[in-house]
Design an enzyme around this catalytic site. Structure first.
Site, mmCIF file in Angstrom:
data_model
loop_
_atom_site.group_PDB
_atom_site.id
_atom_site.type_symbol
_atom_site.label_atom_id
_atom_site.label_comp_id
_atom_site.label_asym_id
_atom_site.label_seq_id
_atom_site.Cartn_x
_atom_site.Cartn_y
_atom_site.Cartn_z
ATOM 1 N N LYS A 71 0.825 -1.214 0.000
ATOM 2 C CA LYS A 71 0.000 0.000 0.000
ATOM 3 C C LYS A 71 0.864 1.271 0.000
ATOM 4 O O LYS A 71 2.074 1.211 0.242
ATOM 5 C CB LYS A 71 -0.920 -0.029 1.231
ATOM 6 C CG LYS A 71 -1.974 -1.146 1.189
ATOM 7 C CD LYS A 71 -2.951 -1.024 2.362
ATOM 8 C CE LYS A 71 -4.041 -2.069 2.315
ATOM 9 N NZ LYS A 71 -5.042 -1.913 3.406
ATOM 10 N N TYR A 82 -12.495 -1.899 -3.908
ATOM 11 C CA TYR A 82 -13.022 -2.065 -2.549
ATOM 12 C C TYR A 82 -14.550 -1.995 -2.503
ATOM 13 O O TYR A 82 -15.117 -1.657 -1.451
ATOM 14 C CB TYR A 82 -12.411 -1.008 -1.621
ATOM 15 C CG TYR A 82 -11.014 -1.364 -1.131
ATOM 16 C CD1 TYR A 82 -10.802 -2.443 -0.272
ATOM 17 C CD2 TYR A 82 -9.904 -0.617 -1.510
ATOM 18 C CE1 TYR A 82 -9.537 -2.775 0.186
ATOM 19 C CE2 TYR A 82 -8.622 -0.946 -1.048
ATOM 20 C CZ TYR A 82 -8.461 -2.022 -0.197
ATOM 21 O OH TYR A 82 -7.205 -2.350 0.272
ATOM 22 N N PHE A 110 -15.754 3.884 7.089
ATOM 23 C CA PHE A 110 -14.349 4.140 6.770
ATOM 24 C C PHE A 110 -14.081 4.167 5.268
ATOM 25 O O PHE A 110 -12.934 4.358 4.849
ATOM 26 C CB PHE A 110 -13.449 3.093 7.443
ATOM 27 C CG PHE A 110 -13.717 1.665 7.022
ATOM 28 C CD1 PHE A 110 -13.171 1.142 5.861
ATOM 29 C CD2 PHE A 110 -14.516 0.836 7.797
ATOM 30 C CE1 PHE A 110 -13.404 -0.174 5.475
ATOM 31 C CE2 PHE A 110 -14.768 -0.486 7.431
ATOM 32 C CZ PHE A 110 -14.209 -0.986 6.257
ATOM 33 N N ASN A 127 -2.044 0.244 6.907
ATOM 34 C CA ASN A 127 -1.546 -1.034 7.417
ATOM 35 C C ASN A 127 -0.635 -1.770 6.429
ATOM 36 O O ASN A 127 -0.545 -2.988 6.448
ATOM 37 C CB ASN A 127 -2.723 -1.906 7.879
ATOM 38 C CG ASN A 127 -3.743 -2.130 6.783
ATOM 39 O OD1 ASN A 127 -3.493 -1.781 5.630
ATOM 40 N ND2 ASN A 127 -4.872 -2.720 7.119
ATOM 41 N N HIS A 151 -2.234 -5.137 1.534
ATOM 42 C CA HIS A 151 -3.505 -5.830 1.378
ATOM 43 C C HIS A 151 -3.196 -7.286 1.051
ATOM 44 O O HIS A 151 -2.286 -7.553 0.259
ATOM 45 C CB HIS A 151 -4.303 -5.211 0.222
ATOM 46 C CG HIS A 151 -5.455 -6.060 -0.225
ATOM 47 N ND1 HIS A 151 -6.657 -6.076 0.440
ATOM 48 C CD2 HIS A 151 -5.569 -6.952 -1.243
ATOM 49 C CE1 HIS A 151 -7.472 -6.936 -0.174
ATOM 50 N NE2 HIS A 151 -6.830 -7.477 -1.191
ATOM 51 N N GLU A 201 -8.891 -10.473 -7.853
ATOM 52 C CA GLU A 201 -7.962 -9.360 -7.638
ATOM 53 C C GLU A 201 -6.761 -9.452 -8.574
ATOM 54 O O GLU A 201 -6.255 -8.431 -9.066
ATOM 55 C CB GLU A 201 -7.545 -9.317 -6.164
ATOM 56 C CG GLU A 201 -8.737 -8.942 -5.271
ATOM 57 C CD GLU A 201 -8.436 -8.890 -3.787
ATOM 58 O OE1 GLU A 201 -9.302 -8.412 -3.040
ATOM 59 O OE2 GLU A 201 -7.339 -9.326 -3.356
HETATM 60 P P1 GDP Z 1 -8.114 -6.756 5.696
HETATM 61 O O1 GDP Z 1 -8.625 -7.953 4.966
HETATM 62 O O2 GDP Z 1 -7.379 -7.087 6.961
HETATM 63 O O3 GDP Z 1 -7.316 -5.806 4.804
HETATM 64 O O4 GDP Z 1 -9.381 -5.906 6.178
HETATM 65 P P2 GDP Z 1 -10.785 -5.569 5.450
HETATM 66 O O5 GDP Z 1 -10.914 -6.289 4.152
HETATM 67 O O6 GDP Z 1 -11.852 -5.721 6.475
HETATM 68 O O7 GDP Z 1 -10.659 -3.996 5.166
HETATM 69 C C1 GDP Z 1 -9.978 -3.509 4.036
HETATM 70 C C2 GDP Z 1 -9.155 -2.324 4.440
HETATM 71 O O8 GDP Z 1 -10.013 -1.264 4.862
HETATM 72 C C3 GDP Z 1 -8.220 -2.587 5.620
HETATM 73 O O9 GDP Z 1 -6.997 -3.167 5.257
HETATM 74 C C4 GDP Z 1 -8.037 -1.196 6.165
HETATM 75 O O10 GDP Z 1 -7.045 -0.483 5.380
HETATM 76 C C5 GDP Z 1 -9.414 -0.557 5.938
HETATM 77 N N1 GDP Z 1 -10.289 -0.706 7.110
HETATM 78 C C6 GDP Z 1 -10.928 -1.832 7.533
HETATM 79 N N2 GDP Z 1 -11.648 -1.598 8.637
HETATM 80 C C7 GDP Z 1 -11.480 -0.285 8.928
HETATM 81 C C8 GDP Z 1 -11.975 0.566 9.968
HETATM 82 O O11 GDP Z 1 -12.720 0.167 10.864
HETATM 83 N N3 GDP Z 1 -11.540 1.869 9.927
HETATM 84 C C9 GDP Z 1 -10.715 2.329 8.947
HETATM 85 N N4 GDP Z 1 -10.349 3.616 8.954
HETATM 86 N N5 GDP Z 1 -10.231 1.558 7.959
HETATM 87 C C10 GDP Z 1 -10.599 0.268 7.941
#
Ligand code: GDP
Length: 130
Positions: free
Chosen positions: A4, A44, A52, A107, A110, A121
């Site tokens: 990222k 996404y 978010f 973070n 991905h 993807e």
């Molecule tokens: P991952 O599979 O661990 O990447 O998590 P998800 O697929 O649930 O979410 C996709 C991305 O959205 C995450 O990697 C974060 O960058 C962002 N994200 C997820 N949950 C949150 C949240 O509660 N707050 C914020 N600000 N970003 C989030």
């Protein structure tokens, strides 16, 4: 996997790739690109409507990213194990997100959440050529 914008700007591409290769992954495809807002929204789409979402789109289109197509047995579970929890601040000590990320959404990487998602993807970035 996608490295990222936060990790790219911290010059962490090589260090992250080393961890992935050391875990036994083959890099099958890799490139550097930058999401337009429209592409980030499409990538996404599953999160559309989440509180978010706008912040995630802003972040993911804020700078270059490095998408990769990776190969090994049990790739999804092995990658997610070394990637760590979504919130980098809470990820386990030895994980990529703990080391190279900051919080959510910053973070570092991905990782696809299932083989089916990975197929879609990979096609998103590399077409059907992999
Ligand atoms: P991952 O599979 O661990 O990447 O998590 P998800 O697929 O649930 O979410 C996709 C991305 O959205 C995450 O990697 C974060 O960058 C962002 N994200 C997820 N949950 C949150 C949240 O509660 N707050 C914020 N600000 N970003 C989030």
């Amino acid at each position: 996997m996608i490295i990222k914008p936060d990790a790219v700007s911290r010059n962490a591409i090589g260090a992250i790739l080393k961890r992935v290769e050391d875990r036994g992954f083959k890099v099958r495809q890799m490139r550097m690109t930058r999401f337009t807002r429209e592409e980030a929204i499409r990538f996404y789409a599953v999160h559309r409507g989440q509180p978010f979402f706008d912040g995630l789109i802003d972040f993911m289109s804020s700078g270059p990213v490095v998408p990769l197509a990776l190969e090994r047995e049990n790739a999804v579970s092995n990658l997610r194990e070394i990637v760590g929890a979504t919130d980098a601040a809470k990820a386990a000590e030895v994980t990529i997100r703990k080391h190279f990320g900051t919080n959510i959404p910053r973070n570092a990487v991905h990782a696809s959440d299932s083989p089916e998602t990975a197929t879609g993807e990979i096609a998103f970035f590399f077409g059907e050529q992999v």
